[in-house]
Motif scaffolding. Sequence first.
Motif, short mmCIF file in Angstrom:
data_model
loop_
_atom_site.label_atom_id
_atom_site.label_comp_id
_atom_site.label_asym_id
_atom_site.label_seq_id
_atom_site.Cartn_x
_atom_site.Cartn_y
_atom_site.Cartn_z
N LYS A 281 -26.61 -33.24 40.01
CA LYS A 281 -27.15 -32.09 40.71
C LYS A 281 -27.88 -31.56 39.61
O LYS A 281 -27.62 -31.18 38.49
CB LYS A 281 -25.91 -31.24 41.09
N PHE A 282 -29.01 -31.02 40.11
CA PHE A 282 -30.12 -30.00 39.21
C PHE A 282 -30.33 -28.88 40.19
O PHE A 282 -30.19 -28.55 41.34
CB PHE A 282 -31.52 -31.06 39.19
N ASN A 283 -31.09 -27.92 39.38
CA ASN A 283 -31.67 -26.70 39.96
C ASN A 283 -32.90 -26.65 40.29
O ASN A 283 -34.03 -26.83 39.41
CB ASN A 283 -31.51 -25.54 38.86
N PHE A 284 -33.17 -26.50 41.47
CA PHE A 284 -34.50 -26.79 42.16
C PHE A 284 -35.17 -25.42 42.32
O PHE A 284 -34.32 -24.43 42.89
CB PHE A 284 -34.78 -27.75 43.26
N PRO B 207 -27.55 -25.77 43.32
CA PRO B 207 -28.01 -26.94 42.91
C PRO B 207 -27.90 -28.23 43.89
O PRO B 207 -26.74 -28.30 44.41
CB PRO B 207 -27.13 -27.29 41.60
N LEU C 229 -30.45 -35.27 43.19
CA LEU C 229 -31.90 -35.93 43.27
C LEU C 229 -32.04 -36.49 44.62
O LEU C 229 -33.13 -36.58 45.45
CB LEU C 229 -32.42 -37.04 42.16
N TYR D 276 -32.64 -34.29 47.36
CA TYR D 276 -34.08 -33.56 47.36
C TYR D 276 -35.00 -34.54 47.88
O TYR D 276 -35.82 -34.05 48.66
CB TYR D 276 -34.29 -33.30 45.63
N GLU E 183 -41.56 -30.33 39.51
CA GLU E 183 -41.26 -28.96 38.75
C GLU E 183 -40.93 -29.15 37.34
O GLU E 183 -40.21 -30.04 37.30
CB GLU E 183 -39.94 -28.25 39.74
N VAL F 213 -37.07 -28.70 36.38
CA VAL F 213 -36.26 -29.89 36.98
C VAL F 213 -36.79 -31.45 36.34
O VAL F 213 -35.86 -32.02 35.73
CB VAL F 213 -36.56 -30.28 38.45
N GLN G 264 -34.58 -30.95 33.07
CA GLN G 264 -33.26 -31.19 33.23
C GLN G 264 -33.00 -32.74 33.39
O GLN G 264 -32.18 -33.42 32.98
CB GLN G 264 -32.86 -30.83 34.34
N VAL G 265 -33.98 -33.41 34.19
CA VAL G 265 -33.80 -34.74 34.63
C VAL G 265 -33.83 -35.68 33.19
O VAL G 265 -33.02 -36.54 33.05
CB VAL G 265 -34.93 -35.47 35.52
#
Length: 386
Positions: A122-125, A131, A134, A137, A222, A225, A228-229
């Motif tokens: 999970k990531f913050n978009f 979160p 991918l 998303y 972004e 993101v 983070q990725v």
Amino acid sequence: MVDDKNITKTPQTDEEEFSIDYVAYAKLLWSKRKLIIKIFAVFFVLGLVFALTNPKAYTVSTTIVPQLSNTGSMSSSKLGALASIAGISMGDITSKNGELSPLVYPQIFNNVELKKELIYTKFNFEDIDEPITLFDYYMNPEYAKFNLGSFLMEWTIGLPFKILGAIKGEEPDVEYVPSGDGPKLVVLTKDESDLFEQLEEQFFIDIDDKNGYITMSATMPEQIVATQVIQRISDLMQKYITFYKIEKAQENLDFINSQFEKAKSEYNAAAKEWAEYSDANRAFTTKSAQIKMQQLQDQYSVAHTAYQNLKTQQIAAEIKVSEDTPIFSVIQPPYVPYEKSSPGKIKVMFIWCVLGALVAIGWVIGKDYYDNNLKETVKGIFRKEK
């Protein structure tokens, strides 16, 4: 009106054969300027559309270098002290293993299990409250963002492929329920496979096989993101490289640990039984009591020897795992970029304008050449066939 025959007329001498009449071509282009302007205008509009709809893209990269730890490290020194107490020679158990070849890193980077871990992280978009992964998303329609350029590409250039896909139909996802004793298989759904193909165009790895550097980069819409990725990719790469590097040593350590716990339990039980019997039969001097005492003592001695040997092997195996575990030095940490990495609007417009001009000029000159040199030949061929 320009006399086209003057342009395409076949020269008579070798010197003139390869000469170009620039003035005549300039006159030809001037006479066809309206057509050139129309073709150029079409490409200008297409370029404007793509420039305005071109999604933002930010590229983030990081560079790491794995280094094999040695006996000079803090952890190895502590284990080495234990080894010396146990009477183990460091030279006997620290045979040098080569580094994991940098040529293997791209294969690890493309490992299916690594990718699955990544897409389900999970990531913050932006514009999304909580979160998400991918996978959600990119594949969940709820989070899909409309892009005019992608829409036009999909329904123009990509239209034949959509028709073929509709005719062929979609293959159903593989259903696999592992049995208790069966092997663990990695199963991909169609959506996961499609997402992997898409991410291959966004994630890259570059290997400096001479120095062992690993440079990983990610390009995403972004910048937060993307950062983070790439940090997650870096962590996963370190995790999997470490796993493959110490796999054999770790398996050996796990086996020795299990045998050690078993030997420890047997040793404690033998010691307890011998002590209890010895305390209970201290005043007895019968032959049977002495034989029983000797048997318990021998049993204790065997258990103690096995316990000590496995303890020695355990220390050696721990040192081996410590030595084989790579230490990762981060040469360039990932950081949030300020500028976009994708081509800017001006650059996109320039490329389309140049392409339009080349297509327009090529069309005019090519058509002129065909009309004056090839048209009659082609007609003659068709007449003969009839």
